[in-house]
Every structure is written in C-alpha cells, then in structure tokens.
Scaffold this active site. Sequence first.
Site, PDB file in Angstrom:
ATOM      1  CE  LYS A 123      11.517  19.571 -11.056  1.00 31.70           C
ATOM      2  NZ  LYS A 123      10.366  19.815 -11.950  1.00 31.70           N
TER       3      LYS A 123
ATOM      4  CD  GLU B 246       8.171  12.148 -15.294  1.00 31.86           C
ATOM      5  OE1 GLU B 246       8.234  12.543 -14.120  1.00 31.86           O
ATOM      6  OE2 GLU B 246       8.183  12.929 -16.269  1.00 31.86           O
TER       7      GLU B 246
ATOM      8  CB  SER C 131      12.704  22.683 -15.437  1.00 28.25           C
ATOM      9  OG  SER C 131      11.785  23.745 -15.568  1.00 28.25           O
TER      10      SER C 131
ATOM     11  CG  HIS D  11      -1.756  -1.228   1.358  1.00 22.20           C
ATOM     12  ND1 HIS D  11      -2.893  -1.501   0.628  1.00 22.20           N
ATOM     13  CD2 HIS D  11      -1.555  -2.319   2.157  1.00 22.20           C
ATOM     14  CE1 HIS D  11      -3.379  -2.683   0.976  1.00 22.20           C
ATOM     15  NE2 HIS D  11      -2.579  -3.209   1.896  1.00 22.20           N
TER      16      HIS D  11
END
Length: 462
Positions: free
Chosen positions: A283, A290, A277, A156
Amino acid sequence: MAKLWSGRFQKETDRLVDDFHSSISFDSRLYKYDITGSMAHAGMLGRMGIITREEADTIINGLQEILTDIEAGRVEFSVAAEDIHMNVEQLLIERIGAVGKKLHTARSRNDQVALDVRMYLRDEIDAVRRLLAELIGTLLDLAEQNQDVVMPGYTHLQRAQPVTLAHHLLAYCQMFGRDMDRMRDCRRRVNVMPLGAGALAGTTFPLDREFVARELGFDAVTENSLDAVSDRDFAVEFTAAAALVMMHLSRFCEEIILWSSAEFGFIELDDAYSTGSSMMPQKKNPDVAELIRGKSGRVFGDLTALLTMLKGLPLAYNKDMQEDKEALFDAVDTVKKCLIIFKPMVATMRVKKENMARAARGGFTNATDLADYLVQRGIPFREAHEIVGRTVAYCLERDKSLDDLSLEEFRRFSDAIDEDVYEAISIARCVAARNVTGGPAPEAVQKAIRAARERLDKNSSC
C-alpha cells in the site's frame, strides 16, 4: 492572589471557578498584541496628561521588559490571573509598583480583548494570504509544465470533454485567488480600532483614539462603543473565508485521492507525502490529502461554533464571547497547516501523462465535437445531438469509439458527415478548437497563465 477586580467581593472564588473561568491556557498566544496595545495606550495616556509622561515611560519600559521575558521563556502565566490581560497587568504591578495600576485607566478588558484579537487576526490574515499566493504560484508553475497534457474533464464524475491538466489546475488558481480576495476584504473590516470603547459606553477621560489607531496601524476607529465590544462578526467573517479555503483544498484533495488510485492512475504522490499500511506491504496511501480533506470539517465546525455563540447575545459584552478564541485560533492554525503541507505535496506529485491521454480518448469525450461538426453543416443542434446519441449507442453495442468508425458507418446516421470528420473529432483538435476566453485551448491557457501571474503579483502587493 487577590483578583484585580476583587474589591466588591467578600470571599474568594472557588478553585473550580478559577479553572473554569480562566482563558490563559489559550489566550496566552495574544501576549504580543496585548502588550503592544498596552504600550500604545500608556503612551496616549501620557500624551493627553491623564497620567504623567514619566509614568507612561515607566509603564512602557516595564511592558517591554515583560515582552522580552515572555519571548525568552522566562514567564509562567497564572491561572488565578484568569487571562492574558490580567496576567500582564499583574506582572507589571509586581515589577514597577503602584504606577502599574494606572495602565488600566480609561479602558476595560472588553475593549482590550477586542483590540488584541483584531491585531492578532490582522497578522494571521496576512500570513494566510502569503500561503495562498505561494500555492497559486506553485499551481501556475505546474500549469506551465503541463500545457500539453490532455486529460478528460468530468461532470457527475463521468468523462465529459477533453481538457488539459493545465486548464484543470487553473480552475483552482481561480478559486484560491478569490480566497485571497476574501481575506483581503475581511482584513479591511478587521483593521478598525476598538480601544476607547471601554466596557460598553466609552469613558469620561479625554482620549485620543485616533493617535492610538495610528500607533497600532489601524485604518480607523470604531464608531459605536456598544458595537465595538459586543460583536465578533470580523472573526466569523475570517472563519467563513477560511472555511471556503478549506472547502477548495478538500475538493482538490478529493481529486488527488482519486487520481492516485489504480482505477484512475493519473498521478503518483511522492513518497515523502504518502504513508504505508501496517498490514499490507504493497500500500501507498494518500494520507496527507485525506487528512486535509478531513480537517475541512474542523473549520466548518469552528464557523458554526462562532455563529452559535453569538446568535442569542444581547448587547453588550457577555462572558460567552470568551468562547470566540479557541474556535478562531483553531481555524487559523488548521488552514495554515493545511496550506503549508498541501503546496509541496502537489508540487512533487508525478503526472502520468499517457494514462491521462488514454482516458481522454475514451468515454466518447469527443461526442460534443461531432455534434458541433454537424451543426456547422447546417443541422440544428437538437437534431445533431440526437444523431450523435444514436451513433454512440451503435459504438457501445460494438465496443468501438467514434474514431474507430468507418466513413460508411458514420453516414448511416447522417449524410452530412465527410472525410474531414476524423480531424474534427481528434482529441487534440477538440481541445485546440475551444479557443475562447477561459477555454482549454493552448492559446487560451497561455493567456490565462499570464493573466493569473499578473493578478497574483498585484494581489500579493496589497
């Protein structure tokens, strides 16, 4: 240009129909298989006396020249010729004359395209299996290097019990190993030769289908002409197996994305497999992971497209089945690209061992071991579970871990607890004590790595 099938028609097809009907823009990638299959077919026609051996040789030589020219970039395919089959045949007739018109004796584009797709998919399955084998090998190398790296295992997405990074990586080795097995099993059903089924009912010519199958490396020939040209379940099966590969990659990428965040801080991806970024200079984004996660949806969509395309088709061939190729090709391309980029991304990531170990020591990951400790002292598990639950609640109220409790505090909850409890609930002991087959203990992990390498060697050779 007159269509090779135009004899029955009184007028030419509309240009819009030509564009809409044509598949050459995507099925041109089948050229090698179409030509190779045609060469075997021509050889069989000559061998059986359906055409002369000299005619067969002329056709085979012409096809070889076309193959050479295509691979050299000297051929421009025609939309008017519709597909790769008609393009090759048209080129052959232009080059060798009327004898080229004999190539299509005793076959249809229906069994021809089924042959081409099976040959294509056979090679692509082999390529995907090689990529999976390379990825599993990389993960096994990482597991060997990180056998002593303790980290929290989760359920979980909550810290549950301590494991090692090696054990975690071996879980994915199992998943990708099953993917290899599915691909191998799928290949067995792909490797059945449909040529000779004709349009749907075979042919009156005395074909030697088994000869063609041997020439092209097939294990068997199809046993029903209707089935041979009207189903693409082998393409569906591959795409389903590819979808499972993508699902496993996506799950792994999700963990990599989480692990590389500041909130987890378990790994850092190499600069070569990260992006920045355009606005925020600090970043470092896990865009490769992804994008793989996102591309899983493409392959799931390809599977749905194939199933939907087939679900309402009466026997035998229908033009709907032209829609099988783009979905299949996309699934092949996507899974291969993702496997190719995933392997070096995971191989170059930097493991932050201390952060993993620190996380494993938090979240009461040794609570189950305290319950097991009590069971070993004669307390029924359900009672032990309740005792440890109350002990954890006590710790939470005081911002302590189980390790921080004094023996006096422990004994508030059970007189069965003694000095040896601290050894029993140490994180290293929690991992080492789980020395069962498939468990995270160092000895079990070493056995698992050896077994996985042996299995990989065996799977890679078949």
